[in-house]
Design an enzyme around this catalytic site. Sequence first.
Site, PDB file in Angstrom:
ATOM      1  N   GLU A  11       0.848  -1.188   0.000  1.00  0.00           N
ATOM      2  CA  GLU A  11       0.000   0.000   0.000  1.00  0.00           C
ATOM      3  C   GLU A  11       0.882   1.235   0.000  1.00  0.00           C
ATOM      4  O   GLU A  11       1.918   1.280   0.669  1.00  0.00           O
ATOM      5  CB  GLU A  11      -0.884  -0.016   1.249  1.00  0.00           C
ATOM      6  CG  GLU A  11      -1.870   1.111   1.347  1.00  0.00           C
ATOM      7  CD  GLU A  11      -2.797   0.951   2.550  1.00  0.00           C
ATOM      8  OE1 GLU A  11      -3.259  -0.176   2.811  1.00  0.00           O
ATOM      9  OE2 GLU A  11      -3.027   1.950   3.233  1.00  0.00           O
ATOM     10  N   ASP A  13       0.248   5.420   0.437  1.00  0.00           N
ATOM     11  CA  ASP A  13      -0.808   6.336   0.856  1.00  0.00           C
ATOM     12  C   ASP A  13      -0.392   7.797   0.864  1.00  0.00           C
ATOM     13  O   ASP A  13       0.687   8.140   1.346  1.00  0.00           O
ATOM     14  CB  ASP A  13      -1.239   6.032   2.300  1.00  0.00           C
ATOM     15  CG  ASP A  13      -1.860   4.679   2.471  1.00  0.00           C
ATOM     16  OD1 ASP A  13      -2.566   4.236   1.566  1.00  0.00           O
ATOM     17  OD2 ASP A  13      -1.634   4.061   3.527  1.00  0.00           O
ATOM     18  N   GLU A  15      -2.356  10.776   2.788  1.00  0.00           N
ATOM     19  CA  GLU A  15      -3.451  10.958   3.738  1.00  0.00           C
ATOM     20  C   GLU A  15      -3.450  12.413   4.216  1.00  0.00           C
ATOM     21  O   GLU A  15      -2.451  12.894   4.740  1.00  0.00           O
ATOM     22  CB  GLU A  15      -3.279  10.019   4.940  1.00  0.00           C
ATOM     23  CG  GLU A  15      -3.272   8.559   4.557  1.00  0.00           C
ATOM     24  CD  GLU A  15      -2.883   7.621   5.685  1.00  0.00           C
ATOM     25  OE1 GLU A  15      -3.212   6.437   5.576  1.00  0.00           O
ATOM     26  OE2 GLU A  15      -2.245   8.070   6.657  1.00  0.00           O
TER      27      GLU A  15
END
Length: 195
Positions: A11, A13, A15
């Site tokens: 993953e 990310d 954010e």
Amino acid sequence: MNSDTDAVRDELDFEFLGNRTGQPYTVQTNVFAHGKGDREQRVNLWFDPAADYHLYTIFWNHQHIVFYVDDVPIRVYKNNEARGIPFPKLQPMGVYSTLWEADDWATRGGLEKINWSRAPFYAYYKDFDIEGCPVPGPATCASNRGNWWEGATYQALNALEARKYRWVRINHMIYDYCADKSRYPTTPPECAAGI
């Protein structure tokens, strides 16, 4: 980006952690490789991302992963597999966008709570683009060193990018898991190897 495989999830990310009115917006990046995450870095943005559209890019090849904001590198995660450090490269990943409640930790360590009276919350996108190997696609695509993103120009940051990256780290980085001795009394191996 997420591989959709929980046990050995990969993953990458971006954010947005929210902000207090008048304070900088914080963006957190995180890398999961072969199920191991908790590799966060946080940067206070030098602009208000709600005022206009900005370009957020994840560049990912066999050498490194670079997170960019408006063509400014804010994070580099190098491939250190030769030193036994996992690097996401074996699983396809999809692109996801979510809005989720994380006020127990995300906003100044949980000090700020979501103002639910301001709901509904929205995110807008334009000029969305993905360049890479399609899934399903030819099995040889991801390992093809002839892909443009594997070219010599993209093996490391160029001189201008390196200067911008140093500027971000010196002036805007507010958290780096590599320096968090309370969470990691022993420095994570990728930090010692040079992120």
